[in-house]
Design an enzyme around this catalytic site. Structure first.
Site, PDB file in Angstrom:
ATOM      1  N   ALA A 151      81.311  62.029  61.994  1.00 22.55           N
ATOM      2  CA  ALA A 151      81.598  61.319  60.755  1.00 22.55           C
ATOM      3  C   ALA A 151      82.644  60.229  60.781  1.00 22.55           C
ATOM      4  CB  ALA A 151      81.923  62.304  59.649  1.00 22.55           C
ATOM      5  N   CYS A 152      83.164  59.736  61.885  1.00 20.64           N
ATOM      6  CA  CYS A 152      84.060  58.587  61.738  1.00 20.64           C
ATOM      7  C   CYS A 152      84.644  58.064  63.042  1.00 20.64           C
ATOM      8  CB  CYS A 152      85.272  58.892  60.865  1.00 20.64           C
ATOM      9  SG  CYS A 152      84.948  59.843  59.414  1.00 20.64           S
ATOM     10  N   THR A 153      84.962  56.766  63.034  1.00 14.16           N
ATOM     11  CA  THR A 153      85.886  56.166  63.993  1.00 14.16           C
ATOM     12  C   THR A 153      86.780  55.209  63.210  1.00 14.16           C
ATOM     13  OG1 THR A 153      84.311  56.279  65.833  1.00 14.16           O
ATOM     14  CG2 THR A 153      86.152  54.739  66.062  1.00 14.16           C
ATOM     15  N   ARG A 332      82.736  59.153  71.905  1.00 12.82           N
ATOM     16  CA  ARG A 332      83.066  57.897  71.225  1.00 12.82           C
ATOM     17  C   ARG A 332      84.481  57.420  71.543  1.00 12.82           C
ATOM     18  NH1 ARG A 332      83.062  59.329  65.697  1.00 12.82           N
ATOM     19  NH2 ARG A 332      83.087  61.461  66.473  1.00 12.82           N
TER      20      ARG A 332
END
Length: 389
Positions: A151-153, A332
């Protein structure tokens, strides 16, 4: 990195082709993942007045998305573990005492779109409930050996002139037909712009926002393990803040980067989280690693964590504690750091540079819903909805 802009009605469509990586892959001289080709459309902007009664603040926005509301609610409710349904209904029956004005806003949204209040409450507890799309709920185990989007970077970088830039990918795996519910909202108070946020229609919490001339903030999930039920009970019984409501409260009450960092570091929150904050000058960038009742770690611009390959001019957070190695199925962070270092401060520490980094696989992936780019000093935020081509 080639950007091709086309005009489509009132939106700007961006087609990005990472030609260099494509050529290297074709020649079998690079081990980097083959980049995806996406279509980016700027999110539309709406206004909310905090001077209006809470029940009426989102009415105009709801009018635009009324037909889509059942689709987005059904999508998220399908991800809620069945055992939590009664908990959500209990919260819905006590909105005013548990959630105050934000609860009243949820009730107003439910009335405006013609859905049960409990459905809107379930949507607004999406972070705490965790089980989004192909991701996993807030529990340990069960995901080793396979890629699970988390859900995010988020990236904060400072250039050589001490200008601060902030960008983030939101990887919530919304299907293309629901991504248009990603919107920019200008929040006004006393007739003046207070802050601008990227959110989803029907969702009153904030995960990405900028307060002009003060700070910007993004929220990343912290996949620490635990129990979704514990998250909910932590709020109901111990007075912990809904994580996205905590972010919104800080945007509405704090006026400086230092105050925002301090406010996000104190008090109980319902679930572990990463708060990424950017300010106006050198050193004003931070990743706040939060446990439910305290700060686990504070990493700031200008420092390099032990054992890390990051450089001191940026911080980069995905969804794992920066002092721990990420799982093998989600790399990631490794590629994000490599891309930042390879591009260098002169190019990467800018809106275009961060946009480029956030557009490369696997930082950008098939689960990316939107990319937001913020300049807190100028008070700007541009959000591109990421449609799979």
């Amino acid at each position: 990195h080639v950007l091709v802009y086309n005009t489509r009605r009132s939106a700007c469509t961006v087609m990005r082709l990472d030609l260099v990586s494509l050529l290297l892959t074709a020649c079998a001289v690079s081990s980097l993942p083959v980049p995806i080709i996406n279509e980016y459309v700027k999110a539309k902007t709406y206004n909310v007045s905090l001077d209006s009664p809470p029940e009426e603040r989102w009415t105009e926005i709801c009018d635009h998305f009324k037909s889509s509301a059942p689709l987005i609610v059904d999508y998220f409710l399908q991800q809620i573990p069945p055992e939590l349904t009664k908990v959500i209904q209990t919260i819905a029956s006590a909105l005013d005492s548990l959630l105050g004005e934000y609860g009243k806003e949820m009730r107003g949204i439910a009335n405006a779109v013609g859905l049960p209040v409990g459905d809107i409450v379930g949507l607004n507890y999406a972070y705490e409930l965790r089980k989004l799309g192909p991701g996993h709920p807030n529990t340990t185990g069960g995901s080793v050996g396979r890629y699970v989007p988390q859900a995010c970077t988020s990236i904060v970088a400072v250039d050589k002139n001490d200008h601060i830039f902030h960008g983030r990918n939101m990887d919530w795996d919304l299907p293309n037909n629901l991504k248009n519910l990603t919107i920019l909202v200008n929040f006004y108070k006393g007739g003046k712009l207070l802050y601008t946020a990227t959110t989803f229609a029907g969702y009153v919490g904030i995960m990405t926002a900028v307060k002009p001339g003060a700070f910007s903030v993004s929220l990343n999930e912290r996949a620490l393990g635990g129990s979704t039920l514990l998250d909910i009970l932590n709020g109901a019984l111990l007075g912990a803040s809904v994580v996205t409501h905590k972010v919104r409260q800080v945007l509405e009450e704090e006026t400086t980067y230092a105050d925002a960092v301090e406010a996000l570091s104190r008090g109980r929150v319902m679930a572990p989280a990463y708060f990424i904050v950017a300010g106006l000058k050198a050193g004003e960038g931070a990743v706040i690693t939060r446990d439910r009742d305290s700060v686990r770690d504070l990493w700031t611009l200008g420092t390099i964590p032990d054992g890390s390959n990051v450089e001191p001019w940026y911080v980069l957070e995905t969804n794992y504690d920066h002092w721990e190695s990420p799982p093998s199925f989600d790399n990631r962070r490794f590629y994000g750091v490599q891309y930042m270092n390879d591009m260098g401060q002169a190019s990467a520490a800018s809106i275009d540079g961060i946009f480029s980094i956030l557009g490369k696989q696997p930082v950008n992936n098939n689960y990316t819903t939107y990319t937001a780019l913020m300049n807190p000093a100028e008070g700007t935020i541009t959000t591109y909805i990421d449609y799979l081509a």
